[in-house]
Write an enzyme that holds these catalytic residues in place. Structure first.
Site, short mmCIF file in Angstrom:
data_model
loop_
_atom_site.label_atom_id
_atom_site.label_comp_id
_atom_site.label_asym_id
_atom_site.label_seq_id
_atom_site.Cartn_x
_atom_site.Cartn_y
_atom_site.Cartn_z
N ASP B 76 32.55 47.09 30.18
CA ASP B 76 32.38 46.65 31.58
C ASP B 76 33.71 46.79 32.31
O ASP B 76 34.77 46.90 31.68
CB ASP B 76 31.88 45.20 31.65
CG ASP B 76 32.86 44.18 31.09
OD1 ASP B 76 33.52 44.49 30.08
OD2 ASP B 76 32.96 43.07 31.66
N GLU B 138 33.63 41.37 29.23
CA GLU B 138 35.04 40.98 29.08
C GLU B 138 35.63 40.54 30.41
O GLU B 138 36.42 39.61 30.49
CB GLU B 138 35.86 42.13 28.48
CG GLU B 138 37.20 41.70 27.86
CD GLU B 138 38.34 41.59 28.88
OE1 GLU B 138 39.34 40.92 28.57
OE2 GLU B 138 38.24 42.19 29.97
#
Lengths: 440, 440
Positions: B76, B138
């Site tokens: 991400d 994250e």
């Protein structure tokens, strides 16, 4: 009445948001709408171009020897944001329970149109000359009205200036305002690094302009509500005994006021009540702040830039220019090291106190009493109509502030409204006043 | 190399912004892209659904008796805002002067893909088992990774955990990180009145949540850079003599650092240099603030609501849960009267210091030296990879932090980039490390 309501609804449908450049054409359209309306009533109308939005000037001289009433208002409106909080769209006027909901309903399309409606009702054989100055920049500090008034002082000559851009003291209580606060509106933009930074990698060393903004705001106004700019209160005029008595006679209910806005407390300058703090004491409010990530969830960023807009409301005898200068110097002094600062100026307006016992105030009081069946109260307003001071200075004529709105009209916030009874009584009071002016 | 560059560009085209719900399908697409890639390399891949974004788990067991390397990364990326500051679109990867520009180029798609490329180069006859855990949350605090690791501790068993999600000390200077800061991310929402109010009519009496936010922020961190939450520094571990010496040996150039981010000063906690303040001292930064009118020009409003997001970076032995509790209590204490407050929690992560002299650190140092032709330096990072502490606790294995990025990669800001030389050397170092791991 239906005719006047339909006309106002048509007027309110035009999204004449002066602050937003995307609405420039809508603002111009509102000016042309007024031009058509006043021309149809026999007025000579000029839509005066300015570097900003146009000014609509209209006059109908029935007899150069007759008394003349100059009426001021504005056809621009505040931005409608936040849109999602409106129950019905801001530019689709909607009637609910005797109230007309729309952006500008009370501020100021409804109030200025009440006078146009009165003129229409009375017809041309009135025996009073009427002049209208209706501007399109009141919500963005009226930058181009003052030069217009200055260079057209003779043309605007009148016996009295009538302004309806305010609120009554309470529902059903006709009111005449005799004081308005002045305004200084500024903006601070701060920059630390030259780009947004990762708050982990740089946190602890990178300048963070949001903190700089917070430290500066905390130094502009303390948590006790006192403004900390040196000299800020120096020129504030003491209240007279009469004024204190007049304020006390209103039996202001602070708890009801707090409850009317859903507030748990009414914080402000120590030693003064809430009514005094909004009417006769100066104040400072941050009107907007931004910086960094504002979306959902989290972003670990130290923003390069942050900023805030803030405004001060001034009372006699504070001088807006002097205050603006003092605040500028103070900002430069309190700006923390390591930040680049830009200061923007969004306008100033002088505070005003008008004569309480002029013959025109007496006629206005009579006009209101006839319309409402009770004597008006005399109030001051926390708001500003900066141009009032300019009119006073440049034209040298008395001003009558006849507010038709209510404090819960949601000016500048979602779901602005205008009570139909106030519209109706406003039109009636305006007719009464014009008739009284024509009497020998 | 061209093959690995093309693959990374394809990976970077997917706008897998985990913070923005509008990109949910893109995040899922990035997970499927990794699934296809790793399956083609002979991995058993599972895309593990979570209440948030999926975790990609992949393993290739060549011999149950052989050493096993677990590699962690995330697919991400941060939101790309503000978009207008990008020279080329964030999700159209562009090569300029040896650098690949795109959101996620360095953080972390480029770095995780370097390991996939190394595995591809080495082929299946490697003699080392490789496992990948690549998460999609994250950038939004890894909420669902810890439960996954906890319930799959056996399956994730390995000799060493290799993570590349950080930066080298300087261009051309290979680096091994041995410390990471922890994180607490919170949000404060304040409400005064129940609607936006006219700043003239109400100014002086109405609560203004922007001021409340500013007062509170000024009480979280003083203008001298010191965090004012009681007890905040209590658990901060003193530096060892070795650490002081190691920090001093890096000859950190604060002026060059300031100039690299276009900052006039590097304000922060008194008594510490900028390097110490980003690596070994805790800090607090407001990451976003909002309230009132943010458009062009002026709006005379007192907003009903304002808020801010802020995060703290923690160092050993600060405990994120204890800090979050202390900050919560402090916020409740410093909140001025007359405001309703809501506190939101956006996640926590523990600070980490890893073993400096494990055999795996030695192999990693050797792998880097062979790739770069010089010995690596040992650094700490101001950033946080909260999951590192969880991995350490739950799996009980040593961690090697081999960052391939640079501090000027513009993580979390516009024009993020990854130097191609770092990509190439990163792949080479990963190959070297895996080969060294397979050696008896």
């Amino acid at each position: 009445m239906n005719k006047h309501l339909d006309a106002l609804i048509e007027f309110l449908r035009i999204p004449s948001v002066s602050a937003n450049p995307d609405h420039k054409e809508d603002v111009a359209r509102a000016a042309r709408w007024l031009e058509a309306k006043l021309s149809a009533l026999g007025f000579q109308v000029e839509v005066v171009a300015t570097p900003g939005h146009p000014i609509v000037y209209a006059e109908r001289i029935v007899d150069p020897q007759a008394p003349t009433v100059l009426i001021y208002g504005h056809y621009d409106v505040q931005p409608p944001d936040p849109l999602e909080l409106w129950h019905t769209p801001p530019f689709e006027p909607t009637l609910r329970e005797g109230k007309l909901y729309a952006r500008g309903a009370s501020d100021d399309k409804g109030q200025i149109y009440a006078h146009i409606a009165a003129v229409e009702d009375l017809g041309p054989d009135l025996g009073v000359n009427v002049k209208f100055v209706i501007e399109g920049e009141e919500e963005i500090s009226s930058a181009h009205l003052e030069p217009f008034v200055r260079s057209n002082a003779e043309r605007l000559g009148a016996d009295v200036l009538l302004i309806s851009d305010g609120a009554m003291y309470a529902p059903g209580v006709p009111s005449l305002e005799y004081g308005l606060r002045g305004l200084v509106y500024m903006e601070v933009r701060l920059e630390g690094a030259n780009r947004d930074l990762h708050s982990g990698v740089y946190g602890g060393a990178a300048p963070n302009p949001i903190h700089a903004a917070a430290w500066m705001i905390a130094k502009l106004k303390g948590e006790d509500g006192r403004i900390l700019v040196p000299g800020f209160y120096d020129a504030v005029r003491e209240l007279t005994e009469e004024e204190r008595a007049s304020l006390a006679s209103l039996n202001f209910d602070a708890a009801a006021f707090a409850s009317s806005i859903g507030a748990e407390a009414l914080p402000g300058e120590p030693g003064w009540g809430a009514l005094e703090r909004t009417w006769v004491r100066p104040t400072l409010d941050v009107n907007g702040i931004w910086g960094g990530y504002q979306g959902e969830g989290s972003k670990t960023v130290i923003p390069a830039k942050a900023g805030f807009k803030f405004s001060m409301r001034l009372v006699p005898d504070q001088d807006p220019e002097a205050i603006q200068k003092a605040v500028t110097e103070y900002l430069q002094r309190i700006k923390p090291e390591g930040y680049r600062m830009e200061i923007l100026y969004h306008g100033t307006g002088k505070p005003v106190v008008t004569e309480l016992d002029s013959p025109y105030m007496r006629k206005a009081a009579q006009a209101l009493e006839a319309a409402w069946g009770r004597k008006p109260v005399f109030t001051r307003s926390g708001g500003s109509i900066p141009i009032v001071a300019n009119f006073q200075e440049l034209l040298g004529i008395p001003v009558v502030l006849l507010g038709m709105g209510l404090n819960d009209d949601n000016l500048h916030s979602p779901n602005e409204k205008f009570d139909l009874v106030n519209y109706e009584k406003g039109i009636e009071a305006s007719r009464n006043f014009l008739r009284l002016m024509s009497a020998p």
